[in-house]
Write a protein that holds these residues in place. Structure first.
Motif, PDB file in Angstrom:
ATOM      1  N   HIS A 286      74.124 -17.456  81.715  1.00 32.08           N
ATOM      2  CA  HIS A 286      75.487 -16.942  81.587  1.00 32.08           C
ATOM      3  C   HIS A 286      76.152 -16.839  82.951  1.00 32.08           C
ATOM      4  O   HIS A 286      75.490 -16.928  83.993  1.00 32.08           O
ATOM      5  N   VAL A 287      77.452 -16.639  82.925  1.00 33.38           N
ATOM      6  CA  VAL A 287      78.191 -16.402  84.155  1.00 33.38           C
ATOM      7  C   VAL A 287      79.459 -15.626  83.814  1.00 33.38           C
ATOM      8  O   VAL A 287      79.973 -15.708  82.684  1.00 33.38           O
ATOM      9  N   CYS A 288      79.938 -14.834  84.766  1.00 31.57           N
ATOM     10  CA  CYS A 288      81.264 -14.204  84.682  1.00 31.57           C
ATOM     11  C   CYS A 288      81.948 -14.403  86.027  1.00 31.57           C
ATOM     12  O   CYS A 288      81.287 -14.267  87.069  1.00 31.57           O
ATOM     13  N   VAL A 289      83.228 -14.723  86.007  1.00 39.17           N
ATOM     14  CA  VAL A 289      83.961 -14.886  87.277  1.00 39.17           C
ATOM     15  C   VAL A 289      85.320 -14.221  87.181  1.00 39.17           C
ATOM     16  O   VAL A 289      85.900 -14.113  86.087  1.00 39.17           O
ATOM     17  N   ARG A 290      85.821 -13.756  88.344  1.00 39.30           N
ATOM     18  CA  ARG A 290      87.243 -13.383  88.454  1.00 39.30           C
ATOM     19  C   ARG A 290      87.779 -14.056  89.701  1.00 39.30           C
ATOM     20  O   ARG A 290      87.256 -13.888  90.804  1.00 39.30           O
ATOM     21  N   ILE A 291      88.825 -14.849  89.523  1.00 38.99           N
ATOM     22  CA  ILE A 291      89.425 -15.594  90.629  1.00 38.99           C
ATOM     23  C   ILE A 291      90.950 -15.486  90.505  1.00 38.99           C
ATOM     24  O   ILE A 291      91.461 -15.101  89.443  1.00 38.99           O
ATOM     25  N   GLY A 324      84.152 -16.281  81.317  1.00 39.02           N
ATOM     26  CA  GLY A 324      82.719 -16.074  81.101  1.00 39.02           C
ATOM     27  C   GLY A 324      82.143 -17.150  80.202  1.00 39.02           C
ATOM     28  O   GLY A 324      82.863 -17.794  79.435  1.00 39.02           O
ATOM     29  N   ARG A 325      80.831 -17.328  80.350  1.00 39.38           N
ATOM     30  CA  ARG A 325      80.106 -18.288  79.501  1.00 39.38           C
ATOM     31  C   ARG A 325      78.720 -17.728  79.207  1.00 39.38           C
ATOM     32  O   ARG A 325      78.119 -17.059  80.052  1.00 39.38           O
ATOM     33  N   ILE A 326      78.263 -17.909  77.977  1.00 41.48           N
ATOM     34  CA  ILE A 326      76.841 -17.686  77.657  1.00 41.48           C
ATOM     35  C   ILE A 326      76.400 -18.923  76.876  1.00 41.48           C
ATOM     36  O   ILE A 326      77.064 -19.313  75.909  1.00 41.48           O
ATOM     37  N   TYR A 327      75.296 -19.549  77.305  1.00 42.32           N
ATOM     38  CA  TYR A 327      74.778 -20.704  76.565  1.00 42.32           C
ATOM     39  C   TYR A 327      74.489 -20.296  75.127  1.00 42.32           C
ATOM     40  O   TYR A 327      74.125 -19.148  74.897  1.00 42.32           O
ATOM     41  N   PRO A 328      74.636 -21.148  74.132  1.00 44.59           N
ATOM     42  CA  PRO A 328      75.050 -22.530  74.275  1.00 44.59           C
ATOM     43  C   PRO A 328      76.567 -22.742  74.233  1.00 44.59           C
ATOM     44  O   PRO A 328      77.059 -23.604  74.938  1.00 44.59           O
ATOM     45  N   VAL A 329      77.328 -21.953  73.450  1.00 45.67           N
ATOM     46  CA  VAL A 329      78.739 -22.331  73.225  1.00 45.67           C
ATOM     47  C   VAL A 329      79.697 -21.142  73.293  1.00 45.67           C
ATOM     48  O   VAL A 329      80.752 -21.170  72.660  1.00 45.67           O
TER      49      VAL A 329
END
Ligand code: FES
Ligand SMILES: [Fe+2]
Length: 429
Positions: A286-291, A324-329
């Motif tokens: 997974h990932v989370c970002v703030r840009i 944000g993303r968590i595998y798979p979709v």
């Protein structure tokens, strides 16, 4: 003659085909494993992974029936008895609000002789009654009545089969596996990055669906890289400052985005808002970002001006984008005044449903507080474009000329995704 034979050997082998003929039930697993073993890391997958029915079946069993999947927003289930169906492959899941606010996800398969129970895609029920012979279940799946069963019949043995359910800041996830994978740290990070957006108290302003004529992995790969943003998404590039540097990796745009990010992060932190990325490990599921969105842009809109009332704990627009993303979709993208939650559902080896759900503050009123056209503009135009390029991608992948191609420097996330995916579908020893 000798030379001709050598020349023939030098020609790369044709795409391996994985058909019923080549791999009947006995050697089907071995054939898939051979294909996995032949994969070149850093390259796209071989053709059968994007087209073959047997591999699609394996994807369903090893990926979609084993992992957490986002199925919908809690605002679809406000009252006791509200339900909607989530359909994926051969599976149909009843997601329903039971007593005491509890959410349940139940296989839509009657424990008598297997009929579907709920036939409408959504609605409200006091109990779940099978239309075939009227076995009746409570909203938590317990069998309440079954007419004319013989003495000794124990109803408690015939509850509907449940799935695991988890609600993350208003986003409902289910997992069909008996023992779901341990994704606690992924959900913890999602909760932290989603909390300020107040999605648990949001409402759905709009949802749109596209049927993409492509394998789900082509859809996910496309969503996971911005190498195509420059050529394919002029509107997205006009809104998001990261898009062109991510496309070309040219020194000056990369440096100027880094400077913008440093300035914005300082401001965001002064406001007490999150910035940056977690976790640092690029191999995490997974990932989370703030840009920052773009200099002077408050939200993801055509001119950067707000498109809805502020959400959650934001007291002013900080011009940030949270993703944000968590595998798979599973994915989310959120600005200070709205969020977009994509849902990617495989329909077949070369068909995927893409749904985009726009969330706004629960009290926001259409045409007073937001205009649907302005709110949905960016992700609608971008998803229209994505459907076209992914359809065309699948058409090319189906050709006898297709070979695995190398990922660019800005597609390194895809190298990690394909490695993770192949690990999931590998035959377990
Ligand atoms: S199959 Fe459901 S009651 Fe018979
Ligand atoms: Fe795209």
């Amino acid at each position: 003659m000798q030379r001709a034979r050598q020349r023939r050997r030098a020609i790369p082998p044709k795409q391996p085909a994985l058909t019923k003929d080549r791999c009947g039930p006995s050697n089907q697993s071995a054939s898939i494993d051979e294909l996995i073993a032949a994969h070149r890391p850093g390259f796209s997958l071989a053709q059968p992974f994007y087209s073959d029915a047997l591999i699609f079946e394996r994807d369903m069993q090893r990926v979609f029936q084993q992992h957490w999947l986002f199925v919908g927003h809690v605002s679809r289930l406000r009252r006791q008895g509200d339900f909607f169906l989530f359909t994926i492959g051969a599976e149909s899941i009843i997601v329903v609000r039971g007593k005491e606010e509890q959410l349940h996800a139940l296989f839509n398969v009657c424990r008598h002789r297997g009929s579907r129970i709920c036939l409408q895609p959504q609605g409200n029920r006091r109990t779940l009654v099978c239309p075939y012979h009227a076995w009746t279940y409570a909203l938590n799946g317990k069998l309440l009545s079954a007419p004319a069963m013989p003495a000794g019949f124990d109803a408690s043995e015939f509850s509907l089969r449940p799935c695991h359910v988890r609600v993350v800041e208003g986003l409902i996830f289910i997992c069909m596996a008996k023992k779901p994978p341990e994704f606690d740290s992924a959900f913890r990070d999602w909760e932290q990055f989603l909390k300020p957006h107040g999605l648990a108290r949001a409402k759905i302003a709009k949802s749109l669906t596209w049927e993409v004529n492509a394998n789900w992995k082509l859809v996910v790969e496309n969503f996971g890289e911005c190498y195509h943003c420059g050529p394919a998404h002029p509107e997205y590039c006009s809104v998001m400052a990261h898009a062109l540097p991510d496309t070309h990796r040219a020194r000056r745009p990369v440096e100027s985005f880094a400077k913008l990010t440093a300035r914005w992060e300082e401001k965001a932190r002064q406001l007490g808002n999150l910035a940056g990325r977690v976790p640092q490990d690029p191999d995490a599921v997974h990932v989370c970002v703030r840009i920052p969105i773009r200099e002077g842009f408050l939200t993801q809109s055509v001119d950067g001006k707000p498109v809805a009332p502020l959400m959650g704990s934001f007291r002013e627009y900080d011009g940030g984008y949270t993703g944000g993303r968590i595998y798979p979709v599973n994915y989310f993208v959120a600005s200070c005044d709205h969020a977009v939650i994509p849902r990617f559902t495989p329909l077949g080896p070369q068909r995927t449903e893409v749904e985009m759900i726009w969330l706004v503050h629960k009290d926001a009123v259409e045409n007073r507080d937001y205009d649907l056209q302005k709110l949905t503009w960016l992700w609608k135009v971008t998803t229209d474009q994505d459907k076209k390029i992914v359809d065309d991608n699948q058409a090319g992948v189906n050709s006898l000329a297709y070979r695995q191609g190398p990922y660019s420097m800005t597609e390194q996330g895809l190298t990690r995704f394909t490695a993770w995916y192949l690990q999931q579908i590998q035959q377990r020893k």
